[in-house]
Each structure stands twice: as C-alpha cells, then as structure tokens.
Write an enzyme that holds these catalytic residues in place. Structure first.
Site, mmCIF file in Angstrom:
data_model
loop_
_atom_site.group_PDB
_atom_site.id
_atom_site.type_symbol
_atom_site.label_atom_id
_atom_site.label_comp_id
_atom_site.label_asym_id
_atom_site.label_seq_id
_atom_site.Cartn_x
_atom_site.Cartn_y
_atom_site.Cartn_z
ATOM 1 N N MET A 74 0.854 -1.185 0.000
ATOM 2 C CA MET A 74 0.000 0.000 0.000
ATOM 3 C C MET A 74 0.897 1.246 0.000
ATOM 4 O O MET A 74 2.093 1.177 0.219
ATOM 5 C CB MET A 74 -0.928 0.006 1.215
ATOM 6 C CG MET A 74 -1.779 -1.231 1.305
ATOM 7 S SD MET A 74 -3.048 -1.304 0.028
ATOM 8 C CE MET A 74 -4.448 -0.665 0.923
ATOM 9 N N CYS A 75 0.282 2.380 -0.174
ATOM 10 C CA CYS A 75 1.044 3.602 -0.382
ATOM 11 C C CYS A 75 0.452 4.704 0.472
ATOM 12 O O CYS A 75 -0.475 4.472 1.235
ATOM 13 C CB CYS A 75 0.974 3.997 -1.848
ATOM 14 S SG CYS A 75 1.355 2.637 -2.961
#
Lengths: 267, 267
Positions: free
Chosen positions: B1-2
């Site tokens: 994820m970011c």
C-alpha cells in the site's frame, strides 16, 4: 526559434558536460530565454523537467545539477518563443503515451499548425505549433499502424513521409524518442558528434570548460550528441542535410543513418 | 500500500511544510520505500517529479527542497510496492492528456487490474494496477463524454459510478486533478484538513517541526490538505467515509463535498 540537444548512448550516461554549455545558451551566451526542458528515459518511462524561466537562472536547472541523471536517451531544449506564451505548458520537450510507451519530442522551427488537422486523439495542452505538430505526428502514426507499435524500420519510413508533409509548411527540426533509440530530423540546422574510442578532448564553445572523454569513459563506451549548433571545438560535428532523418541507437548512428528492423528492436 | 498527499489552494501555495513530514514516511518513519512522486499544476500544464528511490534519501527529493514549488493543485505519493517492480515507470502520480488538459492521478490500494478491460486508447507504460485503473477511468470518461470535457458536476457523477465499479474489486483510494480542482476518493483511509482564517498552529507527526499558519498566510488564504493519515497534531483532520468522493476547489471543500456546475468551472 529554439535549440535542441539530444543524446543516445550505449550505456547509461550523463550529458552533464554538453548540458553545461547548452544551458548557457538559455539567456547567457544566446537569446533562448523563454524556458527550457530536459527529458530522459529509464526503461519505458521518462522523467521530464521543465521551467519557463531562462535555463541560465532557473532554480530548477540549478537543482538538477546536483542530481546524477544518467540515461541512454536524453532530449533537451531551450526556447525562444515564436508561437505561444512563456509558460510551463509551452516548454519543450512534450510527452505523450502511445502503444504503452512514452514518446518525447522537442522542436526547433516555426509551423502554421492549423494546417495539420487534429481529430482529438492527441490534443495540445499548450499553444505552441510544436506540440500541435507532435500531436499530429502521433495521430498519423497510430492511424497508419493501429494498436501495435511497428518495428523501427517501418517507423523510420513513416516518419520520413510525415517529415516531408510537415516540413513543406515551415521549419521542422526535431528530436523524438520512445526510449529505444533517438530520431533526429533536420529542416534547417542540426549536427551530431560521436564520442567513442579513441576518445578526443574537447572544449565547450559557450563556457570555459574542457574535457578529455578518454578520462571519463570506458573503451567500449559510445555516445552520440545531437545539437542545433556544435557545442564544442576539437570534435568533428557532422552536419545534417536539410530533409535528413537520422536514427541513433546503441550510442552510434545507425548504418546509413537509417533504422533497421533487427538491431534497433534489440536496444 | 502507499500514502497519498494532496493540496488544493485558493492561491499559489507551497506544500513544503506538509511535505517535510510526508517524505519521512518514505523510508524513515514508515515503510514506503519503493519510490515517490509529486505533481503540481501551472495552468493547464503539470510538472512531475518522480524517483524509484526512497523519498527520505532520494537526491531528487533533496534537490526539490531548494526549488520553490507553488501551485493551486498538488498531488504527491510515496510507494510501498504491491504490484509492479520498483522502477520509474511504476512511480505515482501518473499523467495523461485528455480533452487538451493534463490529468494527474495517484492511488493507494490494490486492485485486480485485469478485470478492467482496456481498449488501447490509454495504455499503461509501467506494470502497476494503479496506472491500469487510471487508464481505464480516462477511457470510460471519454467514452461517456466524447470529445469535450464535461462540466465538473457531470464529471463528479461519472467518477462516482466508476468508483463504485472499481472499488468493488479492491481498495481504491485516489487523488485526481486536471488543475481546475482536486477530486479525492476514499475506499479505506483518507483525511483532509482545511487551513483558513483564523489559522491555527500545528506540529508534524513525523518530525520535530511546528508552524503557526497565521504567520505564513494572508487573511484570505485558504488551503485544503488531503492525506492517507493525518500529518499533524493541533488541527482537525476530517475522515472520509468509505466510498466518499470529495471535491476541493478554491482552497476549500466544495459544499457538500460535491462539485457544482458554476463555481467549479470558474477556478
């Protein structure tokens, strides 16, 4: 009019030396004060830095000197506005995606862009004749080749037809790359120099900087630099003929200047 | 994820303070080591800086601190790779031209991209699910609205339909802008804070930096910052509901979070 700088190299390489002289033409030793830009490829992708300020005073250009940019294909441009305001949207190089690759284009010349009809597939974001012509080129290439990128030889032939059509309208010097190699078209002024073993030494024309490329390169390094006007003394810059399209791949001018099917696709 | 960071402002503004904390999450205070990117608009055009190195050690990120970036719309992203290698082509934000404007997109989430069929109008250059989803969104928007950009209210409605379709497949938090305003969609986690008179003071969570926004802004300045997780203490970060699409324009959340026909087009 503007000035172009391109580089094609056999290995990841820096264009820092040539760039040192080139950016001085952006407002210091020459009149190209209306912005600058540089694009370099990393695989299929590109990085693009631009600024509507003169290259010689741009804080971004100054910052970029601290960043070790190394690539096989680089396209840079300094602008003297002929069409379109001095703003970011009108800085070259321009970039678009086609066939899942980034295409990067910079132009030196002046064209009556409204004679190149666009169908909306690619539209200019800015107001230059150059971006308009680039959109037209990609539109025509896709119209001709459909959904898949052709081999480089076919692309070379298609570009030659487009060059004739567009250069009839005005001056059309350009650099074009999708990261596989570099196309350079001369309408009025373009030169290239090849740096390979045995390397020579050269002095920049635009500032007091001198380098022996033998001290910076390995024996098997090879690099071509393409520019509107020669950037150095002490090297042999080969002038393009008007109407000539040269293809650079693997750091060298392709045989006869022409893209070939097999080796060009291997790059 | 970011992690995502967006900014929409009434006037040209810097996002330097928020960015200071944000980039530390790129490998220092958090695990997002797989690249970073920031895009900002200047009129119709955008500037995009990206690097597959961690933001906390990237020479480009360091260089960018010296460049006074000011814009009305900024989108930044730090990456923790889920799909696609760590390389430039896979750094967010992604950009494409549609309707003669630059569209910029950054995503936090994970999607089975092959369930979003692409027809070749926009093709990914890299190999992320995020760029694939962005290409799909633009393809569907053009399919719906044809050759001309719709007004922002219609765009808001179309995006809501697309969001439902795409978020059914996986997590789909994103920021999207064409320089006129900023759309932010929450699937799992997104917050925004509005900075306007009377300004408060705030401390960054990720480093020892504190600022009183009243000392940096004029009385009529207004700015919204949108982030995956709150960046500061001392401010009220408003959580998005899952499935919510908010539109920011003129440095404030549009009434009801929704784009409206008249004021949004005036920006």
């Amino acid at each position: 009019m503007c000035q172009l700088l391109g580089m094609n190299s056999s290995k990841l390489a820096s264009v820092q030396f040539s760039l040192e002289g080139f950016v001085r033409r952006g407002g210091e030793t020459d009149e190209h004060r209306d912005g600058w830009g540089i694009a370099y490829f990393e695989g299929n992708a590109h990085q693009l830095f631009q600024d509507p300020l003169p290259a010689s005073v741009s804080p971004l250009a100054e910052a970029m000197r601290r960043v070790p940019v190394r690539s096989r294909n680089i396209i840079a441009h300094i602008r003297k506005a002929t069409q379109g305001a001095v703003e970011l949207a009108n800085c070259h190089p321009f970039a678009r995606e086609l066939w899942g690759r980034s295409w990067v284009f910079a132009h030196n010349g002046n064209l009556p862009a409204n004679e190149l009809p666009l169908d909306g597939r690619f539209s200019p974001v800015g107001t230059t004749d150059s971006e308009h012509a680039f959109c037209f080129m990609l539109q025509e290439l896709e119209r001709r080749f459909g959904a898949r990128q052709p081999h480089t030889e076919a692309l070379h032939e298609a570009l030659e037809l487009l060059n004739r059509q567009i250069a009839e309208l005005g001056s059309f010097n350009y650099l074009l790359s999708c990261g596989q190699g570099l196309f350079a078209h001369c309408s009025t002024s373009l030169y290239h120099v090849e740096r390979a073993y045995p390397f020579s030494q050269a002095s920049l024309i635009d500032c007091d900087l001198r380098v022996h490329f033998g001290h910076l390169n390995h024996l098997d390094d090879s690099m071509c630099v393409i520019a509107t006007k020669p950037l150095t003394t002490g090297e042999d810059w080969a002038a393009f003929a008007p109407g000539e399209l040269r293809y650079f791949t693997g750091g060298t001018l392709a045989p006869g200047g022409r893209a070939r099917r097999t080796p060009s696709m291997a790059i």
